[in-house]
Motif scaffolding. Structure first.
Motif, PDB file in Angstrom:
ATOM      1  N   MET A 448       0.838  -1.196   0.000  1.00  0.00           N
ATOM      2  CA  MET A 448       0.000   0.000   0.000  1.00  0.00           C
ATOM      3  C   MET A 448       0.877   1.251   0.000  1.00  0.00           C
ATOM      4  SD  MET A 448      -3.308   0.828   2.431  1.00  0.00           S
ATOM      5  CE  MET A 448      -4.074  -0.724   1.936  1.00  0.00           C
ATOM      6  N   VAL A 449       2.000   1.187   0.735  1.00  0.00           N
ATOM      7  CA  VAL A 449       2.955   2.290   0.703  1.00  0.00           C
ATOM      8  C   VAL A 449       3.514   2.450  -0.703  1.00  0.00           C
ATOM      9  CG1 VAL A 449       5.162   3.132   1.585  1.00  0.00           C
ATOM     10  CG2 VAL A 449       3.541   2.028   3.134  1.00  0.00           C
ATOM     11  N   GLN A 450       3.797   1.325  -1.379  1.00  0.00           N
ATOM     12  CA  GLN A 450       4.295   1.378  -2.752  1.00  0.00           C
ATOM     13  C   GLN A 450       3.259   2.010  -3.677  1.00  0.00           C
ATOM     14  OE1 GLN A 450       5.502  -2.877  -3.169  1.00  0.00           O
ATOM     15  NE2 GLN A 450       7.381  -2.022  -4.041  1.00  0.00           N
ATOM     16  N   CYS A 451       2.003   1.675  -3.460  1.00  0.00           N
ATOM     17  CA  CYS A 451       0.937   2.221  -4.302  1.00  0.00           C
ATOM     18  C   CYS A 451       0.884   3.746  -4.178  1.00  0.00           C
ATOM     19  CB  CYS A 451      -0.404   1.607  -3.914  1.00  0.00           C
ATOM     20  SG  CYS A 451      -1.806   2.193  -4.905  1.00  0.00           S
ATOM     21  N   VAL A 452       0.899   4.234  -2.938  1.00  0.00           N
ATOM     22  CA  VAL A 452       0.876   5.681  -2.720  1.00  0.00           C
ATOM     23  C   VAL A 452       2.137   6.329  -3.290  1.00  0.00           C
ATOM     24  CG1 VAL A 452       0.744   7.508  -0.984  1.00  0.00           C
ATOM     25  CG2 VAL A 452      -0.548   5.385  -0.660  1.00  0.00           C
ATOM     26  N   SER A 453       3.279   5.656  -3.128  1.00  0.00           N
ATOM     27  CA  SER A 453       4.543   6.196  -3.619  1.00  0.00           C
ATOM     28  C   SER A 453       4.548   6.328  -5.139  1.00  0.00           C
ATOM     29  CB  SER A 453       5.697   5.302  -3.167  1.00  0.00           C
ATOM     30  OG  SER A 453       6.924   5.752  -3.700  1.00  0.00           O
ATOM     31  N   THR A 454       4.059   5.311  -5.835  1.00  0.00           N
ATOM     32  CA  THR A 454       4.045   5.381  -7.299  1.00  0.00           C
ATOM     33  C   THR A 454       3.089   6.457  -7.794  1.00  0.00           C
ATOM     34  OG1 THR A 454       2.394   3.595  -7.348  1.00  0.00           O
ATOM     35  CG2 THR A 454       4.703   2.981  -7.616  1.00  0.00           C
ATOM     36  N   PHE A 455       1.965   6.658  -7.065  1.00  0.00           N
ATOM     37  CA  PHE A 455       1.069   7.744  -7.471  1.00  0.00           C
ATOM     38  C   PHE A 455       1.735   9.098  -7.287  1.00  0.00           C
ATOM     39  CE2 PHE A 455      -1.856  11.107  -6.234  1.00  0.00           C
ATOM     40  CZ  PHE A 455      -2.565  11.240  -7.413  1.00  0.00           C
ATOM     41  N   LEU A 456       2.470   9.265  -6.182  1.00  0.00           N
ATOM     42  CA  LEU A 456       3.174  10.527  -5.978  1.00  0.00           C
ATOM     43  C   LEU A 456       4.214  10.762  -7.068  1.00  0.00           C
ATOM     44  CD1 LEU A 456       3.678  10.514  -2.098  1.00  0.00           C
ATOM     45  CD2 LEU A 456       1.961  11.742  -3.433  1.00  0.00           C
ATOM     46  N   ASP A 457       4.852   9.675  -7.542  1.00  0.00           N
ATOM     47  CA  ASP A 457       5.767   9.807  -8.683  1.00  0.00           C
ATOM     48  C   ASP A 457       5.024  10.366  -9.893  1.00  0.00           C
ATOM     49  OD1 ASP A 457       7.867   8.819  -7.220  1.00  0.00           O
ATOM     50  OD2 ASP A 457       7.681   6.757  -7.951  1.00  0.00           O
ATOM     51  N   PHE A 458       3.845   9.796 -10.168  1.00  0.00           N
ATOM     52  CA  PHE A 458       3.044  10.269 -11.302  1.00  0.00           C
ATOM     53  C   PHE A 458       2.676  11.738 -11.112  1.00  0.00           C
ATOM     54  CE2 PHE A 458      -0.940  11.263 -13.364  1.00  0.00           C
ATOM     55  CZ  PHE A 458      -0.786  10.722 -14.628  1.00  0.00           C
ATOM     56  N   ALA A 478       5.089   5.180 -14.282  1.00  0.00           N
ATOM     57  CA  ALA A 478       4.546   5.414 -12.941  1.00  0.00           C
ATOM     58  C   ALA A 478       3.062   5.085 -12.895  1.00  0.00           C
ATOM     59  CB  ALA A 478       4.789   6.859 -12.522  1.00  0.00           C
ATOM     60  N   LEU A 479       2.328   5.455 -13.958  1.00  0.00           N
ATOM     61  CA  LEU A 479       0.897   5.135 -14.000  1.00  0.00           C
ATOM     62  C   LEU A 479       0.669   3.634 -14.070  1.00  0.00           C
ATOM     63  CD1 LEU A 479      -2.005   6.179 -14.186  1.00  0.00           C
ATOM     64  CD2 LEU A 479      -1.736   6.251 -16.682  1.00  0.00           C
ATOM     65  N   ASN A 480       1.485   2.917 -14.844  1.00  0.00           N
ATOM     66  CA  ASN A 480       1.347   1.462 -14.935  1.00  0.00           C
ATOM     67  C   ASN A 480       1.608   0.806 -13.580  1.00  0.00           C
ATOM     68  OD1 ASN A 480       0.830   1.750 -17.668  1.00  0.00           O
ATOM     69  ND2 ASN A 480       2.941   1.332 -18.289  1.00  0.00           N
ATOM     70  N   ARG A 481       2.611   1.281 -12.863  1.00  0.00           N
ATOM     71  CA  ARG A 481       2.888   0.726 -11.533  1.00  0.00           C
ATOM     72  C   ARG A 481       1.750   1.033 -10.561  1.00  0.00           C
ATOM     73  NH1 ARG A 481       7.808   3.292 -12.396  1.00  0.00           N
ATOM     74  NH2 ARG A 481       7.434   4.688 -10.603  1.00  0.00           N
ATOM     75  N   PHE A 482       1.210   2.225 -10.667  1.00  0.00           N
ATOM     76  CA  PHE A 482       0.090   2.597  -9.797  1.00  0.00           C
ATOM     77  C   PHE A 482      -1.106   1.682 -10.034  1.00  0.00           C
ATOM     78  CE2 PHE A 482      -3.773   5.340  -9.354  1.00  0.00           C
ATOM     79  CZ  PHE A 482      -3.808   5.350  -7.968  1.00  0.00           C
ATOM     80  N   HIS A 483      -1.435   1.421 -11.294  1.00  0.00           N
ATOM     81  CA  HIS A 483      -2.543   0.513 -11.605  1.00  0.00           C
ATOM     82  C   HIS A 483      -2.251  -0.904 -11.094  1.00  0.00           C
ATOM     83  CE1 HIS A 483      -4.115   3.226 -15.097  1.00  0.00           C
ATOM     84  NE2 HIS A 483      -4.578   3.593 -13.917  1.00  0.00           N
ATOM     85  N   LYS A 484      -0.999  -1.307 -11.148  1.00  0.00           N
ATOM     86  CA  LYS A 484      -0.617  -2.641 -10.672  1.00  0.00           C
ATOM     87  C   LYS A 484      -0.832  -2.772  -9.170  1.00  0.00           C
ATOM     88  CE  LYS A 484       3.500  -5.558 -10.113  1.00  0.00           C
ATOM     89  NZ  LYS A 484       4.959  -5.663 -10.399  1.00  0.00           N
ATOM     90  N   TYR A 485      -0.437  -1.751  -8.403  1.00  0.00           N
ATOM     91  CA  TYR A 485      -0.524  -1.830  -6.943  1.00  0.00           C
ATOM     92  C   TYR A 485      -1.908  -1.460  -6.414  1.00  0.00           C
ATOM     93  CZ  TYR A 485       4.577  -2.142  -6.969  1.00  0.00           C
ATOM     94  OH  TYR A 485       5.875  -2.537  -7.189  1.00  0.00           O
ATOM     95  N   SER A 507      -4.966   8.052 -17.590  1.00  0.00           N
ATOM     96  CA  SER A 507      -4.454   7.257 -18.715  1.00  0.00           C
ATOM     97  C   SER A 507      -4.386   8.068 -20.009  1.00  0.00           C
ATOM     98  CB  SER A 507      -5.326   6.014 -18.917  1.00  0.00           C
ATOM     99  OG  SER A 507      -6.650   6.382 -19.278  1.00  0.00           O
ATOM    100  N   HIS A 508      -5.059   9.227 -20.047  1.00  0.00           N
ATOM    101  CA  HIS A 508      -5.025  10.080 -21.236  1.00  0.00           C
ATOM    102  C   HIS A 508      -3.994  11.193 -21.121  1.00  0.00           C
ATOM    103  CE1 HIS A 508      -8.593   8.169 -22.915  1.00  0.00           C
ATOM    104  NE2 HIS A 508      -9.215   8.339 -21.762  1.00  0.00           N
ATOM    105  N   TYR A 509      -3.232  11.233 -20.037  1.00  0.00           N
ATOM    106  CA  TYR A 509      -2.334  12.360 -19.809  1.00  0.00           C
ATOM    107  C   TYR A 509      -1.178  12.415 -20.810  1.00  0.00           C
ATOM    108  CZ  TYR A 509      -4.129  14.712 -15.680  1.00  0.00           C
ATOM    109  OH  TYR A 509      -4.869  15.483 -14.831  1.00  0.00           O
ATOM    110  N   VAL A 510      -0.552  11.284 -21.091  1.00  0.00           N
ATOM    111  CA  VAL A 510       0.592  11.297 -22.011  1.00  0.00           C
ATOM    112  C   VAL A 510       0.176  11.810 -23.382  1.00  0.00           C
ATOM    113  CG1 VAL A 510       2.254   9.848 -23.226  1.00  0.00           C
ATOM    114  CG2 VAL A 510       1.845   9.478 -20.786  1.00  0.00           C
ATOM    115  N   TYR A 511      -0.960  11.311 -23.877  1.00  0.00           N
ATOM    116  CA  TYR A 511      -1.453  11.765 -25.182  1.00  0.00           C
ATOM    117  C   TYR A 511      -1.812  13.248 -25.138  1.00  0.00           C
ATOM    118  CZ  TYR A 511      -4.492  12.190 -29.267  1.00  0.00           C
ATOM    119  OH  TYR A 511      -5.071  12.597 -30.442  1.00  0.00           O
ATOM    120  N   SER A 512      -2.453  13.697 -24.052  1.00  0.00           N
ATOM    121  CA  SER A 512      -2.854  15.105 -23.946  1.00  0.00           C
ATOM    122  C   SER A 512      -1.642  16.019 -23.848  1.00  0.00           C
ATOM    123  CB  SER A 512      -3.765  15.306 -22.729  1.00  0.00           C
ATOM    124  OG  SER A 512      -4.987  14.612 -22.886  1.00  0.00           O
ATOM    125  N   ILE A 513      -0.584  15.581 -23.168  1.00  0.00           N
ATOM    126  CA  ILE A 513       0.626  16.403 -23.074  1.00  0.00           C
ATOM    127  C   ILE A 513       1.274  16.549 -24.449  1.00  0.00           C
ATOM    128  CG2 ILE A 513       2.977  16.467 -22.128  1.00  0.00           C
ATOM    129  CD1 ILE A 513       1.826  15.195 -19.574  1.00  0.00           C
TER     130      ILE A 513
END
Length: 543
Positions: A448-458, A478-485, A507-513
């Motif tokens: 759960m700590v990993q999940c929160v950490s990967t979201f903060l990375d995103f 980072a988004l893929n890891r967040f979805h995994k955890y 999931s649309h952020y990379v395309y929108s950027i």
């Protein structure tokens, strides 16, 4: 029952203010009158009652003076407000349009909302754009053409004009007559309802803001005229009995789009010469209204609300929506495609304005307040309450103690009472991110700590001012890891589904950027910060 769109009547032609040549203080009577307004209304922001009291005291000093020029120029605060409204600032005066419902009505006792007249207050969007674009303050902060930025051979996306959408539109318009000598001016628009009354909480305003997309993100985020209010939308209200009726819900959605069409219609002739509209940056409920899509569906793709992150979804477009409407009845469109058949988005009347593509990323409502504060923090709290029965509240209190014990440090905000308070701002959520991970460590599983950490990375990557190709890859990783955890919240029964519209939008952020550049130049926090000067302080001064 089909609902006829609202009708809108033009305002009477505004009479031109006549200004006597000898009165340099017009529309005020003299210097004394101007100083009175400047002190009470602008400087100390006195209330209506305080202004009335000051006028009474001023009038008392002139009772024995028979000179008309020495008497107070106003009898009450409302007359003072009328003088203030007569001040012409810039070349874009405000106009009011009366709007009425014109659909079928009950023969006996129709609801009040069907007979009421609503008022749209707006400025000419074309004139406002010209005023913003010609402001010499921005002479060093404007991109007159799309550009590409490279660092060590890698493409960098930062300001709006450095991204792919501006390039694509210029290529698309290159065949138009005269386009070779024209400047492409995209419009970034945002709308966000705000509440101004502190005690009762029912006084609302719905401003619409606009900004030239050619400005740099730094200029747009800074205070000034880079983002200006262009309109105030009417807010229909009715009794609880009629609030959930289908007719009323349809009317307010049609009213919303009819007003936006009226606001931006002055720009339409120039869209073939070329000028385009990019709109809007708004939170999810307002994006639902703008797109004509059902709540809980994705506004940019046709992913099903129960399986938003499932592969195989396709981008939405006006053409696809129109095709589906001709093929299926309203029930199928609602249940299987998430489309409202009784609403036509206002962007359908403008060339090259696909509302589903133009909905830009919103860091405030989708990332900071949405996924982090409203989802992750709540899910962690729910896990602790369920895992540590009956002392779950004691654990949450200890987490608050850890948060409150953070020592003073640059760019860290202290929460003396922890995070247990109801009214959260985007700024509160941002600073909580910096200390939240360490506060929950030891009370929740490592995954759960990993999940929160990967979201903060995103989150931190998505808030960057510019993006190189490897930054976008890191963002997607980072988004893929967040979805995994994220499954860590499903296994203990904290939440039955983590595929929610707010999280799916990531999931649309990379395309929108790639299309629009850095999201921090399009975030709704920019328009929300304008509420203070454009809405809240003027309302407090007039109340």
């Amino acid at each position: 029952m089909p609902i006829t769109p609202p009708t809108m009547s033009d305002p009477p032609h505004p009479s031109r203010l006549t200004c006597p040549l000898y009165n340099s203080w017009h529309p005020f009577r003299d210097r004394h009158s101007f100083d009175f307004e400047n002190f009470y209304f602008t400087k100390i922001q006195a209330s209506e009652g305080q202004i009335n009291k000051a006028l009474d005291m001023w009038a008392a000093t002139t009772l024995n003076n028979h000179d008309l020029q020495s008497r107070t120029p106003w009898d009450n605060a409302n007359e003072l407000y009328s003088t203030i409204d007569a001040i012409q600032c810039g070349s874009c005066p405000w106009n009011s349009y009366n709007i009425q419902y014109c659909g079928p009505k009950p023969e006996v006792n129709p609801p009040a909302w069907m007979t009421e007249t609503y008022q749209l207050c707006t400025r000419n969007s074309q004139d406002l754009l010209c005023e913003q674009f010609s402001n010499s303050y921005f002479k060093d902060s404007i991109h007159y053409a799309p550009y590409m930025q490279f660092k060590d051979g890698r493409c960098v996306r930062s300001d709006f004009m450095s991204a792919g959408w501006a390039w694509d539109q210029c290529d698309d318009m290159s065949h138009l007559p005269g386009s070779q000598d024209a400047i492409f001016i995209p419009i970034i628009a945002g709308s966000d309802k705000t509440t101004v009354s502190v005690a009762t909480g029912h006084q609302e305003y719905h401003p619409v803001y606009m900004s030239p997309g050619n400005l740099t993100n730094t200029a747009r985020r800074s205070r000034g005229n880079a983002v200006l209010p262009v309109a105030f939308l009417p807010i229909p209200k009715t009794s609880k009995k009629h609030r959930k009726s289908k007719a009323f819900k349809t009317f307010i959605r049609q009213l919303f789009h009819a007003c936006l069409l009226k606001i931006f219609s002055p720009l339409e002739p120039g869209m073939t010469t070329p000028e385009l509209i990019l709109c809007p940056d708004a939170d999810y409920p307002e994006q639902v209204w703008l797109s004509g899509i059902i709540q809980n569906w994705c506004l940019k793709c046709d992913a099903h609300p129960h399986f938003l992150d499932a592969p195989g979804s396709r981008p939405r477009s006006h053409e696809m929506t129109e095709f589906l409407i001709t093929c299926f009845d309203p029930g199928v469109l609602w249940g299987q495609y998430g489309i409202r058949s009784d609403l036509v988005p206002f962007t359908s009347f403008f060339p090259r304005a696909n509302i589903h593509e133009l909905l830009s990323p919103d860091l405030l409502h989708q990332v900071i307040k949405g996924t982090f504060r409203d989802h992750i923090v709540e899910w962690v709290s729910a896990y602790i309450l369920g895992e540590y029965k009956p002392r779950g509240d004691d654990v949450l209190q200890d987490i608050d103690r850890r948060i409150s014990a953070v020592p003073p440090f640059s760019e860290l905000q202290r929460f003396p009472d922890g995070c247990d308070f109801k009214q959260w701002t985007g700024g509160d959520s941002k600073v909580l991110m910096k200390v939240y991970l360490t506060a929950i460590t030891g009370y929740v599983p490592a995954c759960m700590v990993q999940c929160v950490s990967t979201f903060l990375d995103f989150c931190y990557i998505s808030c960057c001012n510019s993006f190189e190709s490897h930054d976008l890859q890191e963002l997607q990783d980072a988004l893929n890891r967040f979805h995994k955890y994220c499954d860590v919240f499903i296994q203990p029964g904290v939440h039955d589904n983590v595929s929610l519209p707010c999280q799916h939008s990531l999931s649309h952020y990379v395309y929108s950027i790639r299309l629009f550049g850095s999201p921090n130049g399009l975030c709704s926090s920019i328009t929300e910060s304008k509420h203070i000067k454009a809405v809240k302080e003027p309302w407090q001064c007039s109340s």
